[in-house]
Scaffold this motif. Structure first.
Motif, PDB file in Angstrom:
ATOM      1  N   TRP A 163      59.250  55.449  46.202  1.00 59.92           N
ATOM      2  CA  TRP A 163      58.316  54.651  47.031  1.00 59.92           C
ATOM      3  C   TRP A 163      58.757  53.205  46.951  1.00 59.92           C
ATOM      4  O   TRP A 163      59.084  52.697  45.863  1.00 59.92           O
ATOM      5  CB  TRP A 163      56.899  54.779  46.511  1.00 59.92           C
ATOM      6  CG  TRP A 163      55.938  53.880  47.258  1.00 59.92           C
ATOM      7  CD1 TRP A 163      55.277  54.159  48.400  1.00 59.92           C
ATOM      8  CD2 TRP A 163      55.570  52.533  46.897  1.00 59.92           C
ATOM      9  NE1 TRP A 163      54.508  53.101  48.798  1.00 59.92           N
ATOM     10  CE2 TRP A 163      54.667  52.079  47.902  1.00 59.92           C
ATOM     11  CE3 TRP A 163      55.918  51.690  45.858  1.00 59.92           C
ATOM     12  CZ2 TRP A 163      54.110  50.808  47.863  1.00 59.92           C
ATOM     13  CZ3 TRP A 163      55.366  50.416  45.819  1.00 59.92           C
ATOM     14  CH2 TRP A 163      54.463  49.988  46.812  1.00 59.92           C
TER      15      TRP A 163
ATOM     16  N   THR B   8      57.644  56.210  51.616  1.00 60.33           N
ATOM     17  CA  THR B   8      58.030  57.188  50.608  1.00 60.33           C
ATOM     18  C   THR B   8      59.268  57.934  51.088  1.00 60.33           C
ATOM     19  O   THR B   8      59.317  58.385  52.245  1.00 60.33           O
ATOM     20  CB  THR B   8      56.893  58.181  50.340  1.00 60.33           C
ATOM     21  OG1 THR B   8      55.741  57.454  49.880  1.00 60.33           O
ATOM     22  CG2 THR B   8      57.293  59.204  49.287  1.00 60.33           C
TER      23      THR B   8
ATOM     24  N   VAL C  57      51.187  63.924  41.874  1.00 60.57           N
ATOM     25  CA  VAL C  57      50.920  62.956  42.927  1.00 60.57           C
ATOM     26  C   VAL C  57      49.426  62.644  43.013  1.00 60.57           C
ATOM     27  O   VAL C  57      49.006  61.496  43.166  1.00 60.57           O
ATOM     28  CB  VAL C  57      51.456  63.474  44.275  1.00 60.57           C
ATOM     29  CG1 VAL C  57      50.981  62.580  45.425  1.00 60.57           C
ATOM     30  CG2 VAL C  57      52.970  63.530  44.256  1.00 60.57           C
TER      31      VAL C  57
ATOM     32  N   GLU D  89      48.405  60.387  40.159  1.00 63.50           N
ATOM     33  CA  GLU D  89      48.891  59.023  40.338  1.00 63.50           C
ATOM     34  C   GLU D  89      48.036  58.260  41.347  1.00 63.50           C
ATOM     35  O   GLU D  89      47.723  57.083  41.152  1.00 63.50           O
ATOM     36  CB  GLU D  89      50.349  59.047  40.797  1.00 63.50           C
ATOM     37  CG  GLU D  89      51.330  59.462  39.710  1.00 63.50           C
ATOM     38  CD  GLU D  89      52.754  59.488  40.211  1.00 63.50           C
ATOM     39  OE1 GLU D  89      52.948  59.313  41.437  1.00 63.50           O
ATOM     40  OE2 GLU D  89      53.673  59.680  39.403  1.00 63.50           O
ATOM     41  N   LYS D  90      47.622  58.931  42.428  1.00 61.84           N
ATOM     42  CA  LYS D  90      46.785  58.270  43.435  1.00 61.84           C
ATOM     43  C   LYS D  90      45.429  57.902  42.857  1.00 61.84           C
ATOM     44  O   LYS D  90      44.908  56.807  43.084  1.00 61.84           O
ATOM     45  CB  LYS D  90      46.613  59.174  44.656  1.00 61.84           C
ATOM     46  CG  LYS D  90      47.849  59.296  45.518  1.00 61.84           C
ATOM     47  CD  LYS D  90      47.561  60.147  46.740  1.00 61.84           C
ATOM     48  CE  LYS D  90      48.775  60.220  47.656  1.00 61.84           C
ATOM     49  NZ  LYS D  90      48.534  61.068  48.854  1.00 61.84           N
TER      50      LYS D  90
ATOM     51  N   LEU E 140      43.991  54.090  42.379  1.00 61.97           N
ATOM     52  CA  LEU E 140      42.729  53.668  42.983  1.00 61.97           C
ATOM     53  C   LEU E 140      41.780  53.119  41.928  1.00 61.97           C
ATOM     54  O   LEU E 140      41.110  52.090  42.136  1.00 61.97           O
ATOM     55  CB  LEU E 140      42.093  54.844  43.724  1.00 61.97           C
ATOM     56  CG  LEU E 140      40.754  54.567  44.407  1.00 61.97           C
ATOM     57  CD1 LEU E 140      40.916  53.486  45.473  1.00 61.97           C
ATOM     58  CD2 LEU E 140      40.207  55.841  45.050  1.00 61.97           C
TER      59      LEU E 140
END
Length: 877
Positions: A59, A71, A95, A98-99, A103
């Motif tokens: 990314w 990405t 993933v 990680e998001k 946040l």
């Protein structure tokens, strides 16, 4: 599968392609790493994350190129297929984690930044007149602004919920920095009103990074982007001052848009209800083209153009305005592109063109219902994609009344055209469909002058850049044009410039008031355009003749929707009958056109306001007037088609009398009725009577067929051995003439092609062209020996024109009155009926028809002098 070194090479290539530099050695730990860009190699405006476990991916973001992250999958598509299901599941789980972590970290950082901003703001003093930045920008101090110990201006930044989110520091030189920490997606600073009173934020939800500035060298819409915690913000001037006055949508909660307002370089105000669908279309540049065409200054860079689209797409407002897709009546209000005429409270311009009246901005809706649409007090605005406004005004109403209004008096065609212009807003009230008149006649007879005079009631009376449009258009183009002229006058000049097929389709389409049904990209039906309009047309030929040019045939429904009126008024001056002291018809036409292009657009607005003031009374009186008028205008045995056309003439007459009563035109009482009657009688005379048009078309078709094929395709019963190619029947000649026996199938398929053959037989029988059989049978047996005793034919006789004869146009050459040829006397001479007198009158007086016509001349004859031949009723020899 690729090796670790090959994956690193792919990652380096992707970073280089994104404009990032100085990233060696690559950090493959998955943590956020900073690097330079091609614009600032030694800076830190680039970011990237590189993951090498399970599913290698990269990314990265380049804040000097718009700040949009991307990405990159380091595996090729065919390599991804080699991953096991467990590896793919592990990738998805990582993933998601990680998001969620990112946040959570962002929300925590925003809360910390907001808390710190509150502490700093509380300790700072109010910015005063000595602030260097405000002094340089010539901006007075305003509530909420602070100043720190270094003299920097401190601007509080609020989120969409009205809570403090961050601070912006502005130095004396204009340098700007935000407080460290992430910013909310939407933020603003509230600017008080000029009079010092408390005001709502200018935009309720200004998109993230945008601001509207009123001072400085480049006032207008700006975008500020923070590319990193330690880097300077990047500011971009997007366009000149552009405000959003509210969000528009129709009564069903669809067709959303924004009502935009701006000023051009000359200070002229412009407004446009922009459909948001334009931003999502294939060519969103249409929005920018419209704004530029009307004088909004904007930056030439592609980045600024993209930012403008983003601003309009993300803009949110609590104010609601009801949009309508077409002009005309919407409830009790009449909507025009530049003005909405309300029944009780006429407002100023809220549409597109010209100088907006000061102090008439649209307020927020005050009565929102549960469905999201507003109540009856909601303001209206026309929302279309069509640029331009034909409904402009200039000059004065008095100037128009004393010139165009006064000069139409005494001229039946001109007066009818102006009455038609006033009649357009009455179509909805009377429940009448669209339709109109076509003035047909030779060139330079004044047809376009009548069109221009009528057009000046609504807009600029001119065919070039004015209210008058041209027939040279596709059927789709005419459809879009009609929607813009709903409940108003549609002027179309020169019908000869359009293809016959287009005219044939348009006659029905314009009259029916509905466009073509079309499918959207997903196959569902689009909304169908609709309208009501009064049509005025001109042409050197009539509607039926134009359609026949390309082999078509005019239907009765087309001829009653667009009625042909002969332009020649019979006074030897073309369309004119009274020149009002002007030297010649040409001089009169010139001064009339000049006045129509000087004073225009005011008459219909005054007419609509007067109509709104007494709508119920005017509607009831007009209904009674038209009901009585139909019986007065039409013969007792008039067909329904004639009565339908008479109502349209009477609508014009009523509109003209109303305009005169309200002082909009200086006509005497009854002048409009007299003009409508004169033109109606001219149409009826040219039509050939008050019968049904379909019946007349049947007679013409049968006569034409017998004239063309009487000798070639009918076998002579006295010569049974003669060859007859493509035989349709038989013919028998005797001392009284010739009778044609048409075979049943040929009668249906060829002689009456395009008509109902049963109706055709009835019409021919009633007119005397069909000779009935014995015992009330409509068919006869042909006088031939036939192996089929049951063979039955239609026995016809025919009107034919003797070679060299002049064209008979339906008037008795002795009395000058309209006649209907009815029967053949014993000696073979003509008889006629003076229909207006209601009695049978022998036109010949016992003389042969060749002698008859030496007593008069036929004005429609192509030959000079007395006519020496005439039509006669006979059985063709």
């Amino acid at each position: 599968m690729p090796s670790h070194s090959e994956l690193l090479e792919r990652a380096a290539a992707a970073l280089t392609a994104a404009g990032l530099t100085n990233f060696e050695p690559l950090d493959a730990s998955g943590a956020l790493a900073m690097c330079g860009t091609s614009k600032k190699p030694n800076g830190q405006a680039g970011r990237y994350k590189l993951h090498m476990d399970n599913f290698p991916r990269l990314w990265c973001v380049n804040y000097h190129e718009g700040g949009e992250g991307q990405t990159v999958n380091l595996y090729e598509p065919h390599e991804i297929e080699l991953l096991s299901p467990a590896e793919k599941a592990a990738l998805r789980e990582r993933v998601a984690k990680e998001k969620a972590a990112a946040l959570e970290a962002r929300e925590k950082a925003q809360k910390a930044a907001a808390q710190r901003a509150g502490q700093i703001l509380e300790a700072l003093a109010q910015a005063g007149t000595d602030n260097a930045y405000l002094t340089r920008k010539e901006v007075p101090p305003m509530r909420g602004l602070r100043q720190d110990e270094d003299g920097r201006l401190v601007v509080p930044v609020w989120d969409c919920a009205g809570k403090l989110a961050s601070l912006q520091y502005i130095g004396a030189d204009g340098g700007k920095r935000f407080l460290k920490g992430p910013l909310p997606r939407v933020y603003y600073f509230s600017i008080p009103a000029k009079d010092g009173s408390k005001a709502d934020p200018l935009p309720e939800k200004l998109p993230s990074g945008f601001s509207l500035r009123t001072g400085g060298k480049l006032p207008g819409l700006w975008h500020t982007e923070v590319k990193g915690d330690d880097s300077d913000p990047v500011e971009t001037w997007v366009c000149g001052p552009l405000t959003v006055q509210g969000a528009t949508r129709d009564e069903n909660g669809v067709a959303w848009g924004l009502l935009l307002h701006w000023q051009d370089a000359d200070g002229g105000a412009h407004s446009w209800a922009m459909p948001k669908a334009l931003l999502a279309g294939k060519d969103s540049s249409a929005v920018l083209a419209r704004l530029a065409d009307e004088g909004l200054p904007f930056s030439s860079g592609q980045r600024a153009k993209n930012l403008l689209g983003r601003f309009l797409t993300e803009y949110q407002t609590r104010r609601r305005i009801r949009c309508v897709p077409r002009t005309g009546w919407h409830g009790g209000a009449f909507v025009l592109p530049d003005e909405v005429l309300y029944a009780q409270n006429p407002l100023g311009q809220v549409g597109r063109v010209g100088q907006a009246a000061p102090g008439k901005d649209l307020p927020p809706s005050q009565s929102e219902n549960k469905s999201g649409t507003s109540g009856t007090d909601e303001k209206l605005v026309l929302q279309t994609r069509t640029p331009g406004n034909p409904f402009r005004t200039a000059g004065t109403l008095d100037g128009w009344r004393d010139t165009v209004g006064a000069w139409t008096a005494g001229n039946s065609r001109l007066l009818l055209a102006v009455c038609a212009a006033f009649a357009a807003p009455l179509l909805e009230m009377c429940g009448m469909e669209s339709g109109g008149f076509n003035f047909s006649g030779q060139s330079s007879s004044g047809k376009t002058t009548a069109l221009v005079a009528a057009a000046s009631v609504w807009g600029r009376g001119a065919s070039s850049g004015g209210f008058v449009q041209n027939w040279r258009a596709t059927s789709n183009g005419l459809e879009g044009m009609a929607a813009l002229y709903s409940d108003s006058l549609l002027c179309l000049d020169e019908i000869g410039q359009a293809p016959g097929r287009t005219v044939q389709e348009a006659a029905y389409m314009l009259g029916n008031g509905m466009g073509k049904s079309r499918a959207s990209q997903d196959g569902s039906a689009r909304a169908v355009k609709s309208w009501r309009c009064f049509i005025l047309s001109t042409g050197e030929i009539g509607l039926a003749e134009k359609i026949r040019e390309e082999g078509g045939r005019a239907r009765a429904g087309q001829e009653v929707r667009l009625v042909d009126i002969p332009a020649d008024a019979g006074a030897g001056m073309g369309i004119f009958e009274e020149l009002h002291d002007h030297a010649s018809p040409q001089a009169f036409a010139d001064v009339l056109k000049q006045s129509a292009a000087t004073h225009y657009g005011h008459a219909v607005r005054a007419f609509i306001r007067a109509l709104q003031a007494e709508r119920e009374k005017a509607g009831a009186e007009l209904a009674r007037f038209m009901e009585r008028g139909v019986e007065d205008f039409c013969p007792a045995d008039a067909d329904g088609q004639v009565r339908r056309v008479a109502r349209r003439f009477l609508l014009c007459a009523g509109a003209g009398e109303m305009a005169a009563e309200w002082g909009l035109v200086p006509w005497e009482q009854g002048a409009a009725v007299a003009a409508a009657r004169t033109c109606f009688e001219a149409w009826l005379s040219q039509r050939g009577g008050a019968g049904a048009a379909e019946d007349r078309a049947i007679l013409e078709a049968v006569r034409l067929f017998l004239e063309q094929h009487g000798q070639s395709r009918f076998q002579d019963v006295d010569k049974p051995d003669a060859v007859c190619i493509n035989r349709v029947g038989f013919r028998q000649a005797d001392e009284t003439g010739t009778t044609f026996y048409v075979l049943s199938e040929s009668f249906r398929a060829e002689v009456c092609k395009g008509h109902n053959h049963r109706r055709a037989a009835t019409v021919l029988l009633e007119s005397g062209l069909l000779l009935p059989g014995d015992g009330g049978n409509i068919k006869r047996r042909p006088p031939i020996p036939s192996p089929a005793p049951a063979l039955q034919c239609f026995a016809c006789s025919c009107w034919q024109r003797v070679p060299g004869l002049a064209w008979w146009c339906g008037r008795c050459v002795v009395t000058g009155r309209e006649i209907n040829m009815q029967s053949r006397c014993d000696r073979g001479f003509e008889e006629c009926q003076a229909s207006s007198a209601g009695e049978n009158r022998a036109a010949t007086g016992g003389m042969p028809c060749e002698s008859l016509l030496t007593h008069g001349s036929n004005a429609h004859s192509p030959l000079p002098g007395p006519v020496t031949r005439a039509w006669r009723w006979w059985r063709a020899p």
